[in-house]
Design a protein around this motif. Sequence first.
Motif, PDB file in Angstrom:
ATOM      1  N   GLY A 157      44.619  49.819  30.976  1.00 49.21           N
ATOM      2  CA  GLY A 157      44.682  48.671  31.381  1.00 49.21           C
ATOM      3  C   GLY A 157      46.966  48.375  31.220  1.00 49.21           C
ATOM      4  N   ALA A 158      46.676  46.720  30.982  1.00 50.60           N
ATOM      5  CA  ALA A 158      48.327  46.635  31.579  1.00 50.60           C
ATOM      6  C   ALA A 158      48.804  45.541  30.524  1.00 50.60           C
ATOM      7  CB  ALA A 158      47.874  45.696  32.618  1.00 50.60           C
ATOM      8  N   SER A 159      50.245  46.571  29.787  1.00 52.75           N
ATOM      9  CA  SER A 159      51.046  45.864  29.186  1.00 52.75           C
ATOM     10  C   SER A 159      51.896  44.384  30.060  1.00 52.75           C
ATOM     11  CB  SER A 159      52.292  46.542  28.457  1.00 52.75           C
ATOM     12  OG  SER A 159      51.761  47.911  27.628  1.00 52.75           O
ATOM     13  N   VAL A 160      51.642  43.284  29.386  1.00 52.27           N
ATOM     14  CA  VAL A 160      51.816  42.023  29.817  1.00 52.27           C
ATOM     15  C   VAL A 160      52.804  41.106  29.024  1.00 52.27           C
ATOM     16  CG1 VAL A 160      50.170  41.897  31.202  1.00 52.27           C
ATOM     17  CG2 VAL A 160      50.466  40.787  29.268  1.00 52.27           C
ATOM     18  N   HIS A 161      53.871  40.322  28.720  1.00 53.51           N
ATOM     19  CA  HIS A 161      54.169  39.647  27.845  1.00 53.51           C
ATOM     20  C   HIS A 161      54.456  38.248  28.485  1.00 53.51           C
ATOM     21  CE1 HIS A 161      55.599  43.770  26.952  1.00 53.51           C
ATOM     22  NE2 HIS A 161      56.298  44.218  27.950  1.00 53.51           N
ATOM     23  N   SER A 162      53.509  37.932  29.490  1.00 50.72           N
ATOM     24  CA  SER A 162      53.442  36.469  29.654  1.00 50.72           C
ATOM     25  C   SER A 162      52.092  36.390  31.290  1.00 50.72           C
ATOM     26  CB  SER A 162      55.124  36.178  31.196  1.00 50.72           C
ATOM     27  OG  SER A 162      54.236  36.524  32.228  1.00 50.72           O
ATOM     28  N   VAL A 163      51.811  35.124  31.034  1.00 48.77           N
ATOM     29  CA  VAL A 163      50.671  34.635  31.870  1.00 48.77           C
ATOM     30  C   VAL A 163      50.918  35.253  33.092  1.00 48.77           C
ATOM     31  CG1 VAL A 163      49.741  32.348  33.145  1.00 48.77           C
ATOM     32  CG2 VAL A 163      50.141  32.370  30.119  1.00 48.77           C
ATOM     33  N   GLU A 164      51.037  35.090  33.690  1.00 47.61           N
ATOM     34  CA  GLU A 164      52.154  35.645  35.032  1.00 47.61           C
ATOM     35  C   GLU A 164      52.174  36.497  35.172  1.00 47.61           C
ATOM     36  OE1 GLU A 164      54.144  31.960  34.148  1.00 47.61           O
ATOM     37  OE2 GLU A 164      54.842  33.598  33.721  1.00 47.61           O
ATOM     38  N   ASP A 165      51.794  37.569  34.391  1.00 47.29           N
ATOM     39  CA  ASP A 165      51.891  38.887  34.083  1.00 47.29           C
ATOM     40  C   ASP A 165      50.561  39.347  33.764  1.00 47.29           C
ATOM     41  OD1 ASP A 165      54.764  39.631  34.171  1.00 47.29           O
ATOM     42  OD2 ASP A 165      54.710  40.343  31.797  1.00 47.29           O
ATOM     43  N   ALA A 166      49.258  38.873  33.233  1.00 45.81           N
ATOM     44  CA  ALA A 166      47.917  39.412  32.995  1.00 45.81           C
ATOM     45  C   ALA A 166      48.007  38.763  34.067  1.00 45.81           C
ATOM     46  CB  ALA A 166      48.019  38.001  31.707  1.00 45.81           C
ATOM     47  N   VAL A 167      48.075  37.126  35.032  1.00 48.64           N
ATOM     48  CA  VAL A 167      47.123  36.893  35.692  1.00 48.64           C
ATOM     49  C   VAL A 167      47.438  37.913  37.043  1.00 48.64           C
ATOM     50  CG1 VAL A 167      46.892  35.315  37.986  1.00 48.64           C
ATOM     51  CG2 VAL A 167      47.500  34.564  35.330  1.00 48.64           C
ATOM     52  N   GLU A 168      48.335  38.420  36.603  1.00 47.96           N
ATOM     53  CA  GLU A 168      48.908  39.676  38.277  1.00 47.96           C
ATOM     54  C   GLU A 168      47.822  40.348  38.288  1.00 47.96           C
ATOM     55  OE1 GLU A 168      52.857  42.001  39.891  1.00 47.96           O
ATOM     56  OE2 GLU A 168      53.167  40.963  38.223  1.00 47.96           O
ATOM     57  N   ALA A 169      48.498  41.062  36.248  1.00 48.80           N
ATOM     58  CA  ALA A 169      47.363  42.442  36.549  1.00 48.80           C
ATOM     59  C   ALA A 169      45.955  41.901  36.617  1.00 48.80           C
ATOM     60  CB  ALA A 169      47.537  42.858  34.148  1.00 48.80           C
ATOM     61  N   GLU A 170      45.155  41.163  36.321  1.00 51.75           N
ATOM     62  CA  GLU A 170      43.968  40.976  36.650  1.00 51.75           C
ATOM     63  C   GLU A 170      43.720  41.354  37.930  1.00 51.75           C
ATOM     64  OE1 GLU A 170      40.552  38.206  34.878  1.00 51.75           O
ATOM     65  OE2 GLU A 170      42.252  37.125  35.461  1.00 51.75           O
ATOM     66  N   ALA A 171      44.641  40.528  38.799  1.00 47.81           N
ATOM     67  CA  ALA A 171      44.773  40.338  40.329  1.00 47.81           C
ATOM     68  C   ALA A 171      44.890  42.232  40.899  1.00 47.81           C
ATOM     69  CB  ALA A 171      45.295  39.544  41.132  1.00 47.81           C
ATOM     70  N   LYS A 172      45.066  42.511  40.054  1.00 50.91           N
ATOM     71  CA  LYS A 172      45.675  43.639  40.822  1.00 50.91           C
ATOM     72  C   LYS A 172      44.347  45.128  40.184  1.00 50.91           C
ATOM     73  CE  LYS A 172      50.363  43.156  42.019  1.00 50.91           C
ATOM     74  NZ  LYS A 172      51.622  43.398  42.768  1.00 50.91           N
ATOM     75  N   GLY A 173      43.846  44.939  39.334  1.00 51.19           N
ATOM     76  CA  GLY A 173      43.074  45.397  38.984  1.00 51.19           C
ATOM     77  C   GLY A 173      43.112  46.058  37.974  1.00 51.19           C
ATOM     78  N   ALA A 174      43.498  45.382  36.989  1.00 48.98           N
ATOM     79  CA  ALA A 174      43.565  46.241  35.152  1.00 48.98           C
ATOM     80  C   ALA A 174      42.441  45.854  35.089  1.00 48.98           C
ATOM     81  CB  ALA A 174      44.619  45.575  34.241  1.00 48.98           C
ATOM     82  N   ASP A 175      41.795  46.298  33.486  1.00 47.52           N
ATOM     83  CA  ASP A 175      40.406  46.497  32.865  1.00 47.52           C
ATOM     84  C   ASP A 175      40.896  45.244  32.145  1.00 47.52           C
ATOM     85  OD1 ASP A 175      38.242  47.715  34.679  1.00 47.52           O
ATOM     86  OD2 ASP A 175      40.259  49.563  33.900  1.00 47.52           O
ATOM     87  N   TRP A 176      42.222  45.534  31.171  1.00 49.11           N
ATOM     88  CA  TRP A 176      42.093  44.448  29.844  1.00 49.11           C
ATOM     89  C   TRP A 176      43.936  44.759  30.040  1.00 49.11           C
ATOM     90  CZ3 TRP A 176      41.163  49.917  29.785  1.00 49.11           C
ATOM     91  CH2 TRP A 176      42.401  50.585  29.240  1.00 49.11           C
ATOM     92  N   VAL A 177      43.923  43.296  29.558  1.00 46.57           N
ATOM     93  CA  VAL A 177      45.501  43.545  29.184  1.00 46.57           C
ATOM     94  C   VAL A 177      46.020  43.641  27.684  1.00 46.57           C
ATOM     95  CG1 VAL A 177      46.129  42.684  31.171  1.00 46.57           C
ATOM     96  CG2 VAL A 177      45.908  40.978  29.265  1.00 46.57           C
ATOM     97  N   VAL A 178      47.171  44.464  26.977  1.00 51.22           N
ATOM     98  CA  VAL A 178      47.374  43.855  26.157  1.00 51.22           C
ATOM     99  C   VAL A 178      49.033  43.223  25.859  1.00 51.22           C
ATOM    100  CG1 VAL A 178      49.339  45.287  24.252  1.00 51.22           C
ATOM    101  CG2 VAL A 178      46.750  46.699  25.693  1.00 51.22           C
ATOM    102  N   PHE A 179      49.062  42.057  25.636  1.00 47.25           N
ATOM    103  CA  PHE A 179      49.925  40.980  25.181  1.00 47.25           C
ATOM    104  C   PHE A 179      51.349  41.309  24.397  1.00 47.25           C
ATOM    105  CE2 PHE A 179      51.250  36.922  23.641  1.00 47.25           C
ATOM    106  CZ  PHE A 179      52.191  36.619  25.364  1.00 47.25           C
TER     107      PHE A 179
END
Length: 158
Positions: free
Chosen positions: A56-78
Amino acid sequence: MCIGDPQIGRRERAGHVREQRVDVALATGADAVQRTGASLPLEDVRALAGDRLRVGASVHSVEDAVEAEAKGADWVVFGPVYDTPSKRPYGAPQGLDALAKVAGRVRLPVIAIGGVTPARVSEVRGSGAFGVAAIAAILGAPSPADAVRRFLDALAAA
C-alpha cells in the motif's frame, strides 16, 4: 488490518500489515506493507517484496495516487480527509471532493484516513473510498474494541 500480532490478524480474518518496513514485513511473515513518504521508494519496496507482499502507498494528491498505481501499489491510503491531530504535519484536510477525485482517477482501492469516525463512514464511502483507516477514533476511545465494532457496523451499513 492488524498492525501487531499476525496470529490475531489471521484469527480475525484481517491482514497483517507492517508500516513502512518491508524488511520487517518479510521477516515476520506479514501479508502486506504500507509505504509512507518516509519509506523506501515504491518501486524499491515492490522489487524487494515481489509477489510475497501486497504493498500500500500513502498519498496526498491525485498525482501521488496515479504515480503509486503506475509503480505497483495494490492500494492507496489517501488523506487527511478531515482534521485530525496525527495528520496535521501532512497539511490541511483534503476534504471529500479531493477524495472523490482520487477515487475517480485510479483503479486501486482507496482507503480514507484522517479524522474518519463511524459517523463519517457513509459520506467517505459515498465519495468513492473502498474503506477507512482510523487512529484517534479508535485509540482515543474509552473502549477501542467498541470503537472498532462501531466502524465495522458503519462499513457494513454504507
